[in-house]
Structures are given as C-alpha cells and as structure tokens.
Scaffold this active site. Structure first.
Site, PDB file in Angstrom:
ATOM      1  CG  HIS A  12      39.928  48.426  39.781  1.00  0.00           C
ATOM      2  ND1 HIS A  12      39.222  49.124  38.843  1.00  0.00           N
ATOM      3  CD2 HIS A  12      41.230  48.690  39.525  1.00  0.00           C
ATOM      4  CE1 HIS A  12      40.058  49.788  38.052  1.00  0.00           C
ATOM      5  NE2 HIS A  12      41.291  49.532  38.452  1.00  0.00           N
ATOM      6  CG  HIS A  14      46.147  47.780  37.984  1.00  0.00           C
ATOM      7  ND1 HIS A  14      45.970  47.916  36.619  1.00  0.00           N
ATOM      8  CD2 HIS A  14      45.295  48.657  38.560  1.00  0.00           C
ATOM      9  CE1 HIS A  14      45.049  48.845  36.391  1.00  0.00           C
ATOM     10  NE2 HIS A  14      44.615  49.299  37.550  1.00  0.00           N
ATOM     11  CE  LYS A  98      38.786  50.033  33.796  1.00  0.00           C
ATOM     12  NZ  LYS A  98      39.983  49.876  34.630  1.00  0.00           N
ATOM     13  CG  HIS A 136      39.860  55.117  33.729  1.00  0.00           C
ATOM     14  ND1 HIS A 136      40.884  54.831  34.596  1.00  0.00           N
ATOM     15  CD2 HIS A 136      39.898  56.462  33.538  1.00  0.00           C
ATOM     16  CE1 HIS A 136      41.517  55.948  34.914  1.00  0.00           C
ATOM     17  NE2 HIS A 136      40.928  56.958  34.273  1.00  0.00           N
ATOM     18  CG  HIS A 174      39.236  54.068  39.605  1.00  0.00           C
ATOM     19  ND1 HIS A 174      38.606  54.896  38.700  1.00  0.00           N
ATOM     20  CD2 HIS A 174      40.103  53.307  38.883  1.00  0.00           C
ATOM     21  CE1 HIS A 174      39.084  54.669  37.497  1.00  0.00           C
ATOM     22  NE2 HIS A 174      39.976  53.714  37.582  1.00  0.00           N
ATOM     23  CG  ASP A 248      43.047  51.713  40.563  1.00  0.00           C
ATOM     24  OD1 ASP A 248      43.509  50.908  39.737  1.00  0.00           O
ATOM     25  OD2 ASP A 248      43.064  52.953  40.390  1.00  0.00           O
TER      26      ASP A 248
END
Length: 346
Positions: A12, A14, A98, A136, A174, A248
């Site tokens: 995970h 970004h 996602k 999420h 997460h 994350d």
C-alpha cells in the site's frame, strides 16, 4: 545484531506524480522489491490505459539500475464497467481495484457513493477474474464519529459485502482497530487480509495532540486508542498469515500539512522498515518479521516471493528533519529522532 531477510514488498503505497514522485520513489525502491501503487491522483487512475501510463512514469523516475516493480491499481467509481476489470487483468500491470468511499480521504471525492446499488456487476467480474478489492474501510457520514468510522464500515458495508461475495479477495487497508483485527481473523483465510502501517503500530491518538497539534501524525484512518494499537501489534506479531506490510506512505509538501486546514497522510517510506523491526523486537517476535514483510503479501496476491535479500542492522541512525525537492520540503515520520534498526542491501 544483524538480520538478513527476503526483500520486502509494500502492499500500500502513494507515490504521487511529477516532481513529488521523483523525490519520493527512491525511498521506497531502495528497500522494497514491489509496491501496490494507490490510484488517487488528480484525476484518478480509473482505467487500465491510465494505469499503464502511470506505471511508465514511475519506472522512468526510478534511480538507475534499480530493480523495483510498481504494481498498479484502478480507482473504483460508480461507473466502472466489468469490461474494465477484464482489461485490467489482461494487461498484466493491474493487480487490484481500490474502493474509496466518496470523501473518505485524500483525493477520494470521485469514489463510490453506492457500492451495492451501482457496483455489483463490477464486483461479480472481480470474483471471476480473481482481482482483489482493496478497501479504505471507513464510512463517511457526518453523523458517525470519526473514531468509529472503521467499525461502522465493517458492520454496515464490509461484512454484508463478504457475505454476498464470499470468494471475493479483499484487503482491508491500513487497519486501525481491534474490531478490524477480529473481523479479519473471523473470515476465510486466503480471501480476506489486512495491511498494517508503521504509524498505526507505534502511535495512538495521543500522538496527535501531545505538546500541541502534531500535523505530521495526522492520517486517515485517524490514529485510535492505545487498546486498539495493542490489538494490532498482537495480531501482526502473532505469525498470522492474514496480515502483511502496507506502509500507506503518503507524501505531502510541508506547507500543505502545516497550514490551517492541513491534509492527511504520514510520510513513512524512509523509516518504515526500521519501525516494523522495532515493533517485532519489542514483542519478542523478530523471527516472525520476515513473514510479515516479505511472505504474506505475495502469497495472498498469488505472486512469487522475492529472491534477493536485505539486511537490518541494530545501528542507531538519525532521521532527517526533512527532504527537499523542487516544490518544497517533505517531513518524514519521526523527523530528527534516532531509530535503532538500519536497513541496507545485503
């Protein structure tokens, strides 16, 4: 003390785009072999064509002679088609879809507004294609307390979803609560799993307010009570195959974190492996670290484990106060603090 472990993956991550991508990608590619790349750009990565293009931009930004593979994802919307899932699977570049409930976190305004009303054909195709849904796990209703959003999501959306699609592979991203731990452990192994971040293993909600407001500890899902942190630590250090590494890591410019309405996200890529090692060492479970960082994730996704190794050495090192790039500065997790485990190539 020195540990040699199979090169980990980040399930995970970004990476953003442009100058920010170029600034942060070395911090992940230095230690991780692969990473699941989040699609919440502006505009979001909603098609396979966009995912492939984004993958190319990541590969172009990598340091020379770097062996790092970005595994791409699609951003699920109310209008995503089943055919797009077929194209994604056929591409060989996309490894997950996602689910952002609309308004849940950074750049989620284009997310799903009615999962059961508008996305059922897509979910059916995902089962057929064995394409994981990466969740999420928060509701976004203003009537729900922000510290309860994960539990309410499990009760009202995720639980019913898995009952309806028991063969759908789901990663609850997460996780932040004892409720999420218990839910994941109650599901069929191999179909429901969870990623766990460094910040949710070592910080609780006091870390947002001690000594004043701490914007660089603000993330979504928000940090929770100490009892929840302890439950997550116990789960990941137990040796369970249901939990694996997902940082994350979410870089933002310092000025956007520290302004009057700061954005959510913890930039932990430079320190993640050090923090995970600390957690497992304190739990007396260093022998279980490698499975969490390097085995459970690829096994769940049906991918081969990495063959190269990295070293973790018990050597104190100081985290930089910030990382500068063309547009400003990025403040990492534990800026200016000393950590005990130093990762490096074997």
């Amino acid at each position: 003390m020195e540990l040699s472990i199979t090169r980990p993956d980040d399930w995970h991550l970004h990476l953003r785009e442009g100058e920010l991508l170029e600034a942060v990608v070395p911090h992940s590619s230095n230690h991780f072999g692969r990473a699941i790349i989040m699609p919440n750009l502006k505009p979001p990565i909603t098609t396979t064509l966009k995912a492939v293009s984004y993958q190319k931009s990541i590969l172009k930004a990598l340091p020379a002679n770097c062996d790092f593979t970005p595994l791409m994802t699609l951003y699920l919307t109310d209008t995503t088609s089943p055919n797009e899932i077929k194209l994604a699977r056929e591409s060989g570049a996309v490894f997950g879809v996602k689910l952002y409930p609309a308004g849940a976190t950074t750049n989620s305004q284009d997310g799903v507004t009615d999962l059961f009303g508008k996305c059922l054909p897509v979910l059916e195709e995902m089962v057929h294609q064995n394409m994981p849904l990466l969740v999420h796990g928060e509701v976004t209703s203003s009537e729900v307390d922000i510290f309860d959003r994960e539990k309410v999501f499990i009760d009202t959306i995720l639980g019913p979803l898995i009952q309806k699609f028991p063969r759908l592979k789901v990663v609850m991203e997460h996780i932040t609560t004892k409720d999420a731990v218990q839910f994941v452990e109650s599901c069929d192994e191999g179909f429901v799993a969870a990623t766990v971040t460094p910040q949710h293993l070592v910080l609780n909600r006091n870390s947002l307010f001690q000594g004043g407001l701490q914007p660089h500890n603000y993330c979504l899902p928000v940090l929770k009570r100490e009892t929840h942190r302890q439950a997550i630590v116990k789960a990941v250090t137990s040796g369970s195959k249901r939990f694996f590494l997902g940082t994350d890591s979410a870089p933002h410019e310092k000025r956007t974190k520290e302004r009057s309405c700061g954005c959510a996200g913890v930039y932990n890529a430079p320190v993640a492996l050090s923090v995970y090692a600390k957690v497992f060492e304190e739990a007396g479970a260093l022998d279980k670290l490698e499975a969490f960082t390097s085995f459970n994730g690829p096994d769940f996704y049906g991918l081969p484990r990495n063959t190269s190794k990295i070293k973790l050495t018990k050597t104190p090192w100081k985290v930089p106060s910030s990382f500068s790039f063309a547009l400003g500065d990025i403040v990492p997790m534990f800026a200016d603090e000393t950590l005990e485990w130093l990762p490096s190539d074997s």
